[in-house]
Motif scaffolding. Structure first.
Motif, PDB file in Angstrom:
ATOM      1  N   ALA A   1      40.816 -10.290  77.498  1.00 45.07           N
ATOM      2  CA  ALA A   1      42.052 -10.834  78.043  1.00 45.07           C
ATOM      3  C   ALA A   1      42.932  -9.648  78.405  1.00 45.07           C
ATOM      4  CB  ALA A   1      42.744 -11.729  77.021  1.00 45.07           C
ATOM      5  N   ARG A   2      43.598  -9.734  79.555  1.00 49.07           N
ATOM      6  CA  ARG A   2      44.381  -8.583  80.021  1.00 49.07           C
ATOM      7  C   ARG A   2      45.764  -9.024  80.473  1.00 49.07           C
ATOM      8  NH1 ARG A   2      42.584  -5.990  85.568  1.00 49.07           N
ATOM      9  NH2 ARG A   2      43.811  -7.783  86.287  1.00 49.07           N
ATOM     10  N   ALA A   3      46.775  -8.446  79.845  1.00 47.32           N
ATOM     11  CA  ALA A   3      48.153  -8.600  80.299  1.00 47.32           C
ATOM     12  C   ALA A   3      48.556  -7.311  81.008  1.00 47.32           C
ATOM     13  CB  ALA A   3      49.080  -8.868  79.120  1.00 47.32           C
ATOM     14  N   SER A   4      49.163  -7.446  82.163  1.00 45.84           N
ATOM     15  CA  SER A   4      49.576  -6.257  82.919  1.00 45.84           C
ATOM     16  C   SER A   4      50.990  -6.456  83.428  1.00 45.84           C
ATOM     17  CB  SER A   4      48.600  -5.984  84.064  1.00 45.84           C
ATOM     18  OG  SER A   4      48.342  -7.151  84.825  1.00 45.84           O
ATOM     19  N   PHE A   5      51.766  -5.394  83.372  1.00 46.76           N
ATOM     20  CA  PHE A   5      53.216  -5.512  83.468  1.00 46.76           C
ATOM     21  C   PHE A   5      53.784  -4.986  84.781  1.00 46.76           C
ATOM     22  CE2 PHE A   5      52.141  -4.626  78.921  1.00 46.76           C
ATOM     23  CZ  PHE A   5      52.179  -5.952  78.528  1.00 46.76           C
ATOM     24  N   SER A   6      54.953  -5.520  85.108  1.00 52.10           N
ATOM     25  CA  SER A   6      55.728  -5.119  86.284  1.00 52.10           C
ATOM     26  C   SER A   6      57.171  -4.908  85.860  1.00 52.10           C
ATOM     27  CB  SER A   6      55.657  -6.209  87.357  1.00 52.10           C
ATOM     28  OG  SER A   6      56.665  -6.028  88.340  1.00 52.10           O
ATOM     29  N   PHE A   7      57.940  -4.325  86.766  1.00 51.34           N
ATOM     30  CA  PHE A   7      59.365  -4.120  86.481  1.00 51.34           C
ATOM     31  C   PHE A   7      60.128  -5.434  86.399  1.00 51.34           C
ATOM     32  CE2 PHE A   7      58.740  -3.676  91.079  1.00 51.34           C
ATOM     33  CZ  PHE A   7      59.600  -4.651  91.555  1.00 51.34           C
ATOM     34  N   TYR A   8      59.553  -6.541  86.903  1.00 51.08           N
ATOM     35  CA  TYR A   8      60.246  -7.830  86.772  1.00 51.08           C
ATOM     36  C   TYR A   8      59.895  -8.546  85.480  1.00 51.08           C
ATOM     37  CZ  TYR A   8      55.999  -9.322  89.416  1.00 51.08           C
ATOM     38  OH  TYR A   8      54.722  -9.517  89.883  1.00 51.08           O
ATOM     39  N   ASN A   9      59.072  -7.937  84.650  1.00 49.88           N
ATOM     40  CA  ASN A   9      58.811  -8.491  83.312  1.00 49.88           C
ATOM     41  C   ASN A   9      59.847  -7.995  82.317  1.00 49.88           C
ATOM     42  OD1 ASN A   9      55.419  -8.138  84.157  1.00 49.88           O
ATOM     43  ND2 ASN A   9      56.380 -10.110  83.758  1.00 49.88           N
ATOM     44  N   THR A  10      59.974  -8.732  81.219  1.00 53.01           N
ATOM     45  CA  THR A  10      60.972  -8.423  80.208  1.00 53.01           C
ATOM     46  C   THR A  10      60.352  -8.491  78.817  1.00 53.01           C
ATOM     47  OG1 THR A  10      61.634 -10.738  79.951  1.00 53.01           O
ATOM     48  CG2 THR A  10      62.784  -9.452  81.655  1.00 53.01           C
TER      49      THR A  10
ATOM     50  N   ILE B   1      51.888 -18.960  80.702  1.00 49.35           N
ATOM     51  CA  ILE B   1      51.669 -17.511  80.753  1.00 49.35           C
ATOM     52  C   ILE B   1      50.414 -17.209  81.555  1.00 49.35           C
ATOM     53  CG2 ILE B   1      51.267 -15.427  79.386  1.00 49.35           C
ATOM     54  CD1 ILE B   1      52.726 -16.978  77.086  1.00 49.35           C
ATOM     55  N   ALA B   2      50.558 -16.399  82.594  1.00 45.45           N
ATOM     56  CA  ALA B   2      49.449 -16.037  83.477  1.00 45.45           C
ATOM     57  C   ALA B   2      48.939 -14.648  83.110  1.00 45.45           C
ATOM     58  CB  ALA B   2      49.898 -16.067  84.935  1.00 45.45           C
ATOM     59  N   ILE B   3      47.714 -14.598  82.568  1.00 46.04           N
ATOM     60  CA  ILE B   3      47.044 -13.327  82.320  1.00 46.04           C
ATOM     61  C   ILE B   3      45.670 -13.384  82.992  1.00 46.04           C
ATOM     62  CG2 ILE B   3      48.215 -12.964  80.104  1.00 46.04           C
ATOM     63  CD1 ILE B   3      45.395 -13.658  78.827  1.00 46.04           C
ATOM     64  N   ARG B   4      44.964 -12.292  82.980  1.00 47.59           N
ATOM     65  CA  ARG B   4      43.594 -12.243  83.502  1.00 47.59           C
ATOM     66  C   ARG B   4      42.621 -12.285  82.337  1.00 47.59           C
ATOM     67  NH1 ARG B   4      41.384 -12.835  88.554  1.00 47.59           N
ATOM     68  NH2 ARG B   4      43.583 -12.524  89.029  1.00 47.59           N
ATOM     69  N   ALA B   5      41.517 -13.005  82.517  1.00 48.10           N
ATOM     70  CA  ALA B   5      40.463 -13.045  81.508  1.00 48.10           C
ATOM     71  C   ALA B   5      39.124 -12.881  82.204  1.00 48.10           C
ATOM     72  CB  ALA B   5      40.496 -14.353  80.732  1.00 48.10           C
ATOM     73  N   GLY B   6      38.322 -11.921  81.751  1.00 45.09           N
ATOM     74  CA  GLY B   6      37.032 -11.679  82.373  1.00 45.09           C
ATOM     75  C   GLY B   6      36.620 -10.238  82.206  1.00 45.09           C
ATOM     76  N   HIS B   7      35.708  -9.800  83.077  1.00 35.38           N
ATOM     77  CA  HIS B   7      35.264  -8.397  82.994  1.00 35.38           C
ATOM     78  C   HIS B   7      36.039  -7.490  83.930  1.00 35.38           C
ATOM     79  CE1 HIS B   7      33.070  -9.098  86.723  1.00 35.38           C
ATOM     80  NE2 HIS B   7      32.329 -10.034  86.137  1.00 35.38           N
ATOM     81  N   HIS B   8      36.958  -8.056  84.729  1.00 35.05           N
ATOM     82  CA  HIS B   8      37.878  -7.288  85.559  1.00 35.05           C
ATOM     83  C   HIS B   8      37.155  -6.394  86.563  1.00 35.05           C
ATOM     84  CE1 HIS B   8      40.417  -8.825  82.434  1.00 35.05           C
ATOM     85  NE2 HIS B   8      39.889  -8.020  81.538  1.00 35.05           N
TER      86      HIS B   8
ATOM     87  N   PRO C   1      58.525 -22.169  81.604  1.00 37.18           N
ATOM     88  CA  PRO C   1      58.871 -21.134  82.580  1.00 37.18           C
ATOM     89  C   PRO C   1      57.688 -20.187  82.793  1.00 37.18           C
ATOM     90  CG  PRO C   1      60.607 -21.381  80.942  1.00 37.18           C
ATOM     91  CD  PRO C   1      59.434 -22.181  80.444  1.00 37.18           C
ATOM     92  N   LEU C   2      57.404 -19.880  84.060  1.00 38.65           N
ATOM     93  CA  LEU C   2      56.287 -18.994  84.373  1.00 38.65           C
ATOM     94  C   LEU C   2      56.529 -17.590  83.828  1.00 38.65           C
ATOM     95  CD1 LEU C   2      53.671 -18.187  85.843  1.00 38.65           C
ATOM     96  CD2 LEU C   2      55.068 -17.811  87.906  1.00 38.65           C
ATOM     97  N   VAL C   3      55.561 -17.104  83.068  1.00 37.68           N
ATOM     98  CA  VAL C   3      55.539 -15.704  82.626  1.00 37.68           C
ATOM     99  C   VAL C   3      54.336 -15.070  83.309  1.00 37.68           C
ATOM    100  CG1 VAL C   3      55.300 -14.129  80.673  1.00 37.68           C
ATOM    101  CG2 VAL C   3      56.644 -16.237  80.423  1.00 37.68           C
ATOM    102  N   TYR C   4      54.586 -14.273  84.320  1.00 40.94           N
ATOM    103  CA  TYR C   4      53.491 -13.728  85.128  1.00 40.94           C
ATOM    104  C   TYR C   4      53.120 -12.335  84.616  1.00 40.94           C
ATOM    105  CZ  TYR C   4      50.591 -12.398  89.059  1.00 40.94           C
ATOM    106  OH  TYR C   4      49.532 -11.985  89.831  1.00 40.94           O
ATOM    107  N   LEU C   5      51.920 -12.239  84.048  1.00 39.92           N
ATOM    108  CA  LEU C   5      51.449 -10.981  83.463  1.00 39.92           C
ATOM    109  C   LEU C   5      50.056 -10.621  83.993  1.00 39.92           C
ATOM    110  CD1 LEU C   5      52.542 -11.570  79.740  1.00 39.92           C
ATOM    111  CD2 LEU C   5      53.674 -10.124  81.446  1.00 39.92           C
TER     112      LEU C   5
END
Length: 416
Positions: free
Chosen positions: A388-397, A366-373, A33-37
């Protein structure tokens, strides 16, 4: 009273219901299942926004301000209504202070190319922070090179906070503009923006605020903030790509020259002379992204119905939970530990490059960002090539965070 005490937060059941509004989140990635972060990069789009774009092209498509036929008139009304909606969303003094651009990057470049080129002189200082996104660094750097001005940089602490003592020292009468991010995309730090604006205004210095990471996650009241320019991108606000907002106080918009030239930004044209239109039209040459601008209003309505204060509290709770869980992994180093943060968690792992972390997490869905942003000076400040960067939304749990932590442990076991 704290925000969490005064605001009725989103609960887990509501988060799941809201998640169902986003069709992309129903899919599986590599059988998981996609976990979008990766919400700091771009947010997913609710069905109502997708439907609004489709409905426009299926039933309403007409160029704005150029026709007397029904489709054009309807498109023009909806386009203008979106400007009003955004002005209300930000509590701007007037819809005429809202300029549609292609994104935060273009908005900042617009100010640099117009206000900057006209009013920054040799020897003047422009003040930014060391945590800026490249979009709020490079335009000012290049302007300073062009004008023989000086780019002054406020350092950041080991926690990733602006050094306000250094800010006070650097804020002199030689500074002609302060440009600072409201929230760091690389660290999650929420800057003391009211204090920054008040101190700058005490010396009659205008302030531009990069709101790309704040507008989608907290209530923004431009009249209360009193900043002179404010920017954000629709695609980080659950709206379409290709649309951004530049807010400017009218006293500045009136004295700034146009950014581009062409149709719609003129009052009259002859071979001898062109008279430009008043703001905001003066800064909106050519055919705009009509469907996207109209759909932005739908995204604003969607967010407003949930409540930005509620969203902020819920995402802060997710951040606190994720931080605590990640700190239980000895190999994790958190980058950015400010006392006031938005829902961004940047980290490194002993023995593993962030790109490897991102690749392995993707195999777990799991979708996260990796890099210098787009914040290379931040990486240099903390002595890392990337995070590595995880960033959250109200649709995350919390279950999404549990999946993230489980996957991070898989990486640890592979590299240590």
């Amino acid at each position: 009273m704290s925000a969490s005490q005064s605001v009725n937060p989103i609960d887990p059941a509501e988060a799941l219901r809201l998640r169902s509004d986003f069709p992309v989140l129903r899919q599986q990635v590599h059988g998981k299942p996609l976990v979008y972060l990766d919400n700091a990069a771009t947010t997913q789009k609710p069905q109502v926004v997708i439907d609004r774009i489709a409905n426009y092209y299926a039933h309403e498509n007409g160029t704005v301000r150029r026709g007397v036929y029904k489709l054009s008139e309807q498109s023009t009304r909806d386009f203008d209504a979106s400007r009003t909606k955004v002005a209300q969303f930000l509590n701007a003094a007037s819809p005429s202070e809202i300029i549609f651009t292609r994104g935060t990057t273009e908005s900042i470049n617009l100010v640099a190319a117009t206000y900057g080129r006209k009013f920054i002189q040799a020897g003047d200082h422009i003040l930014i922070s060391a945590m800026e996104h490249h979009a709020n660094l490079v335009p000012w750097q290049q302007l300073c090179l062009e004008k023989d001005a000086v780019l002054q940089v406020v350092p950041i602490t080991d926690a990733g906070e602006m050094d306000m003592d250094a800010f006070d020292r650097l804020l002199t009468d030689r500074v002609k503009l302060v440009a600072v991010g409201h929230v760091s995309n690389a660290l999650g730090t929420v800057n003391p923006i009211r204090e920054i604006i008040e101190k700058a205004h005490a010396l009659d210095i205008p302030v531009l605020v990069d709101g790309a990471q704040s507008a989608p996650h907290m209530s923004v009241d431009l009249q209360a903030l009193d900043c002179d320019f404010f920017t954000f991108s629709a695609h980080k606000l659950y709206g379409p790509t290709g649309v951004g907002i530049l807010y400017g106080k009218m006293k500045y918009l009136e004295i700034m020259p146009p950014y581009q030239f062409g149709g719609d930004m003129i009052h009259s044209v002859s071979f001898e002379k062109t008279v430009f239109a008043k703001p905001p039209a003066k800064f909106e040459a050519g055919t705009p992204a009509i469907a996207e601008v109209i759909a932005l209003a739908t995204a604003v309505d969607y967010l407003s119905a949930i409540g930005l204060d509620r969203i902020g509290v819920y995402e802060h709770e997710l951040l606190a939970y994720a931080t605590a869980q990640m700190l239980e992994i000895p190999e994790v180093r958190l980058i950015g530990t400010a006392s006031h943060k938005a829902g961004i968690l940047s980290f490194t792992l002993k023995g593993a490059h962030p790109h490897d972390i991102g690749t392995i997490l993707d195999r777990e869905g799991i979708a996260i960002r990796a890099g210098h942003h787009c914040a290379q000076p931040v990486m240099e400040r903390f002595g890392v090539p990337a995070t590595a960067r995880a960033s959250f939304s109200f649709y995350n749990t919390r279950e999404d965070i549990d999946a993230l932590v489980k996957a991070v442990r898989i990486v640890v076991n592979l590299f240590n």
